[in-house]
Write a protein that holds these residues in place. Structure first.
Motif, short mmCIF file in Angstrom:
data_model
loop_
_atom_site.label_atom_id
_atom_site.label_comp_id
_atom_site.label_asym_id
_atom_site.label_seq_id
_atom_site.Cartn_x
_atom_site.Cartn_y
_atom_site.Cartn_z
N ASP A 1 0.64 -1.41 -0.12
CA ASP A 1 0.43 0.21 0.23
C ASP A 1 1.09 0.93 0.03
OD1 ASP A 1 -2.10 1.86 0.02
OD2 ASP A 1 -2.92 1.18 2.00
N PRO A 2 0.77 1.73 -1.07
CA PRO A 2 1.43 3.28 -0.79
C PRO A 2 1.62 4.44 -0.06
CG PRO A 2 0.43 3.29 -3.26
CD PRO A 2 -0.18 2.11 -2.05
N TYR A 3 -0.23 4.33 0.44
CA TYR A 3 -1.10 5.74 0.51
C TYR A 3 -0.52 5.39 2.48
CZ TYR A 3 -1.52 7.23 -4.24
OH TYR A 3 -1.41 7.68 -4.99
N ALA A 4 -0.58 4.14 2.45
CA ALA A 4 -0.43 3.84 4.12
C ALA A 4 0.11 4.47 5.00
CB ALA A 4 -1.09 1.91 4.49
N VAL A 5 -0.01 5.11 5.98
CA VAL A 5 0.67 6.30 6.84
C VAL A 5 1.15 5.78 8.12
CG1 VAL A 5 0.80 8.46 7.47
CG2 VAL A 5 0.43 8.48 5.73
N LEU B 1 9.01 1.26 -1.33
CA LEU B 1 9.18 0.32 -2.06
C LEU B 1 7.71 0.46 -2.63
CD1 LEU B 1 10.10 -1.83 -2.72
CD2 LEU B 1 9.59 -3.55 -1.44
N ALA B 2 6.09 -0.07 -1.37
CA ALA B 2 5.47 0.55 -2.39
C ALA B 2 5.43 1.30 -3.11
CB ALA B 2 3.79 0.87 -1.23
N ARG B 3 5.05 2.98 -2.74
CA ARG B 3 5.08 3.68 -3.18
C ARG B 3 6.42 3.87 -4.40
NH1 ARG B 3 2.62 8.20 -1.67
NH2 ARG B 3 3.89 9.98 -2.13
N LEU B 4 7.66 3.75 -4.44
CA LEU B 4 8.29 3.03 -5.94
C LEU B 4 7.66 2.29 -6.95
CD1 LEU B 4 11.70 3.81 -6.87
CD2 LEU B 4 11.43 1.56 -6.02
N GLY B 5 7.01 1.58 -6.49
CA GLY B 5 5.96 0.13 -7.80
C GLY B 5 4.83 1.58 -8.58
N HIS B 6 4.16 1.49 -7.48
CA HIS B 6 2.97 2.13 -7.86
C HIS B 6 3.25 3.39 -8.36
CE1 HIS B 6 -0.30 0.14 -5.95
NE2 HIS B 6 0.72 -0.03 -5.09
N ALA C 1 3.23 15.52 -11.55
CA ALA C 1 2.08 14.97 -10.26
C ALA C 1 2.61 15.62 -8.88
CB ALA C 1 2.89 13.72 -10.75
N GLN C 2 1.24 16.06 -8.59
CA GLN C 2 1.27 16.68 -6.59
C GLN C 2 1.15 15.43 -6.04
OE1 GLN C 2 1.63 20.18 -6.96
NE2 GLN C 2 2.74 19.29 -8.75
N PRO C 3 1.21 15.83 -4.54
CA PRO C 3 1.04 14.88 -3.54
C PRO C 3 -0.25 14.62 -3.13
CG PRO C 3 2.68 16.61 -3.14
CD PRO C 3 2.49 17.12 -4.18
N PRO C 4 0.11 13.57 -3.03
CA PRO C 4 0.12 12.84 -2.44
C PRO C 4 1.30 11.03 -3.34
CG PRO C 4 -1.60 11.36 -1.94
CD PRO C 4 -1.73 12.85 -2.57
N ALA C 5 0.33 12.08 -4.55
CA ALA C 5 1.20 10.73 -5.88
C ALA C 5 2.18 10.21 -5.58
CB ALA C 5 0.68 11.49 -7.39
N PRO C 6 2.52 9.24 -5.84
CA PRO C 6 3.66 7.87 -6.02
C PRO C 6 4.48 8.30 -7.07
CG PRO C 6 2.45 6.70 -5.95
CD PRO C 6 1.49 7.75 -6.01
N GLU C 7 4.94 9.50 -7.39
CA GLU C 7 6.42 9.95 -8.81
C GLU C 7 7.32 9.66 -8.91
OE1 GLU C 7 7.87 11.19 -12.12
OE2 GLU C 7 7.18 12.49 -9.99
N TRP C 8 7.97 9.10 -9.30
CA TRP C 8 9.25 9.04 -9.20
C TRP C 8 10.21 10.62 -9.09
CZ3 TRP C 8 11.05 4.55 -12.78
CH2 TRP C 8 10.53 3.16 -12.06
N GLY C 9 9.95 11.48 -9.60
CA GLY C 9 10.71 12.53 -9.47
C GLY C 9 9.96 13.33 -8.59
N PRO D 1 14.51 6.25 -5.36
CA PRO D 1 14.18 6.55 -6.89
C PRO D 1 15.03 6.77 -7.31
CG PRO D 1 13.66 8.37 -4.94
CD PRO D 1 14.29 7.25 -4.02
N ALA D 2 16.02 7.45 -7.30
CA ALA D 2 17.00 7.60 -7.78
C ALA D 2 17.97 6.89 -8.73
CB ALA D 2 17.69 8.30 -6.97
N VAL D 3 18.62 5.23 -7.71
CA VAL D 3 18.02 3.55 -8.64
C VAL D 3 17.31 3.82 -9.32
CG1 VAL D 3 18.98 1.63 -7.95
CG2 VAL D 3 19.75 3.60 -6.65
N ALA D 4 16.32 4.06 -9.31
CA ALA D 4 15.46 3.94 -10.45
C ALA D 4 15.22 4.50 -11.32
CB ALA D 4 14.33 3.57 -9.96
N LEU D 5 15.25 5.42 -11.45
CA LEU D 5 15.71 6.52 -12.16
C LEU D 5 17.03 5.97 -12.96
CD1 LEU D 5 14.62 9.72 -10.80
CD2 LEU D 5 13.64 8.60 -12.71
#
Length: 581
Positions: free
Chosen positions: A333-337, A362-367, A507-515, A535-539
């Motif tokens: 889940d990328p949004y669970a706090v 990891l969840a935010r990276l995948g989504h 993309a604006q928060p809370p979107a899990p965009e890499w940049g 996200p740096a390694v993914a890019l």
């Protein structure tokens, strides 16, 4: 003519920013002047009259153009000061940074080219290719983290002396130097195999003189690419200045866009656009000087470069690692706090740690892959369709392509964000507006080659209709190579979208965009570097896929000559026509 129309359209867009903006400029000015004042209709109307915003778009554009001719860029809506001194100050800083970056780029390019001149063979290698593919904002973040935070060697922000220039110049200059060195080093071996080099060696000409002549032979066809690299520095400078808090023109434009200080944004973008156009004009002038009057109109081109050998396992390994991380992240889940796990280090529960709100990195990276790569695929498809369409109209596309090449994605992103607000759609539109020229040029070259082929002449001779020829022969011969070209540009488009997200224009928060993930992690990069490294390694892996995929495609293209298939088809159709007759 098309070039002039395109330039006028860009200038008109800049001049009409107050009218095109989706927000009420009067409200922005009111908040800047008095944050506590009630935004009544009377107060807003008075501000509109004061700024001339109620006179209509044509009057607004005319007043702005008249002020531009007088050297008056207007007054800042936020600070109330003249814009010209602010633009001049920021431009001076940016020019100094770009000069330092160009010095780094030239030194790196010389280091890459020298072994090829000494040995007469070889290439710039995978390291140069990776350096050229890694975006400036990513390299700037890594340099800040490693050299500034962990090792403490250099200052990480500000502009107070030569030491503050080193990290920004390296972040800008290393990708540019990798690309320049790669271009020259890949072209040199084919030139050194030309007949005149063998004759000069036999005549006892020194190696130094031969190397100088070979470089003079290589440089003219590559000078336009050098100009595009220099133009790219203006866009890269925006992100680098934002990372290192450098008070340059790029950071000024970005701050003006976010605060809706549209007059300051107009002046800043105008300065950045002028930098790009002047750089392109200087590149054309240098090329003419290198060619001289005898070869100026001869269409001098380089022999085909030797293929870059990329191990077939490299893209497979990179893709496997990236897809594994994305797939694992999609299951979470990328949004669970979890506020009790804020900035937690990597563990079994959180393999890549958590961010400042306790969300799973990891969840935010995948989504985030869906937002980053999915949007890039849509932009790639749109650019492909535009490139194919404009490939049949090379005269119309040429001028517009020159202007598009002078506009880095960040600059267009700033304009779109100022007019429509930041968001994924605006970032996609900004990248799509300038990503079509290489595809259109490729399509135009293929259309010209196919139309000149003998088998089309035979088809016309036997009475084939133009529409039938277009759909059965021309389009199939053009669409497939251009589609492969567009696919190779997919990672680069994704990186451009990530750079806009990093600057807050996508993309604006809370979107899990890499940049955006990389931008959000900057606030606590010292305490939780893993949140930025993920996200740096993914890019970086995405950039590696772009390099290895392009190398593999070049290798296949070198083994299979470009016109081979068309020549076979020509012979087959001509033979069939003769038999039928």
């Amino acid at each position: 003519m098309t070039r002039a129309v395109s330039l006028f359209a860009v200038l008109a867009t800049v001049g009409l920013l107050p009218w095109l903006s989706g927000r009420d400029p009067a409200l922005t000015v009111l908040r800047a002047r008095s944050a506590e004042q009630e935004p009544t209709e009377e107060a807003l109307s008075a501000i509109r009259r004061d700024l001339g915003l109620d006179a209509g778009p044509l009057s607004l554009l005319g007043d702005w153009a008249a002020g531009l001719v007088r050297g008056d860029l207007g007054t800042s809506w936020v600070s109330g000061t003249d814009i010209l001194p602010s633009v001049a100050s920021g431009l001076q800083v940016s020019l100094g940074l770009m000069a330092a970056a160009l010095t780094v780029a030239v030194l790196l390019a010389v280091a890459l080219v020298t072994p090829v001149l000494v040995r007469g063979r070889g290439s710039a290698g995978a390291v140069a290719a990776m350096a050229a593919a890694v975006p400036e904002f990513l390299l700037a973040t890594v340099a800040l983290l490693v050299c500034g935070v962990w090792l403490g060697w250099l200052p990480t922000s500000g502009w107070q002396g030569p030491a503050y220039m080193i990290l920004p110049a390296l972040a800008l200059g290393v990708p540019a130097g990798g690309l320049l060195g790669r271009l020259v080093a890949d072209a040199l071996p084919a030139v050194l195999d030309e007949r005149w080099v063998e004759l000069w060696r036999g005549a006892g000409v020194s190696r130094t003189r031969i190397s100088a002549a070979a470089l003079r032979r290589v440089l003219p066809p590559l000078v336009p690419q050098f100009g595009m690299v220099a133009v790219g520095l203006t866009g890269g400078a925006v992100a680098v200045e934002a990372v290192f808090a450098v008070p340059g023109i790029g950071r000024t434009a970005l701050g003006a866009a976010k605060s809706q200080d549209l007059p300051l944004l107009q002046g800043s973008v105008l300065a950045l656009l002028a930098l790009g156009l002047v750089t392109g004009a200087l590149a054309a002038l240098v090329r003419r000087r290198l060619l001289g009057p005898a070869l100026r109109d001869a269409g001098l081109s380089l022999p085909p470069a030797r293929p870059v050998r990329a191990h077939p396992a490299v893209p497979v390994v990179l893709a496997t690692v990236l897809l594994a991380a994305i797939g694992w992240g999609l299951l979470r889940d990328p949004y669970a706090v979890d506020t009790t796990a804020r900035l937690a280090s990597p563990s079994w529960a959180y393999p890549l740690g958590t961010d400042g709100l306790g969300r799973d990195v990891l969840a935010r990276l995948g989504h985030g892959a869906a937002s980053t790569v999915g949007t890039a695929a849509a932009v790639c498809l749109l650019s492909l369709l535009a490139g194919l369409a404009l490939g049949f109209l090379p005269g119309v596309a040429a001028g517009a392509a020159d202007i598009a090449n002078a506009l880095p994605p960040v600059i267009v992103g700033i304009l779109v964000a100022a007019a429509a607000g930041p968001g994924t759609g605006g970032a996609a539109l900004a990248v799509a507006l300038i990503s079509w020229p290489p595809l259109a040029a490729h399509a135009a070259a293929l259309v010209q080659e196919v139309r000149a082929s003998a088998f089309l002449t035979a088809q016309r001779a036997i009475g084939a209709r133009p529409l039938w020829i277009l759909t059965r022969h021309v389009l199939p011969s053009v669409a497939a190579p251009v589609a492969r070209h567009a696919l190779l540009r997919l990672p680069g488009i994704a990186l451009a979208l990530a750079s806009l997200g990093f600057l807050g224009l996508g993309a604006q928060p809370p979107a899990p965009e890499w940049g955006l993930l990389l931008d959000e992690s900057r606030a606590y990069i010292e305490r939780a570097p893993w949140a930025a490294l993920a996200p740096a390694v993914a890019l970086a892996l995405l950039a590696g896929l772009a390099v290895s995929g392009a190398a593999s495609a070049r290798g296949r293209g070198a083994r299979r000559a470009t016109g081979h298939t068309i020549r076979k088809e020509t012979a087959r159709v001509v033979r069939g026509t003769a038999v039928g007759a």
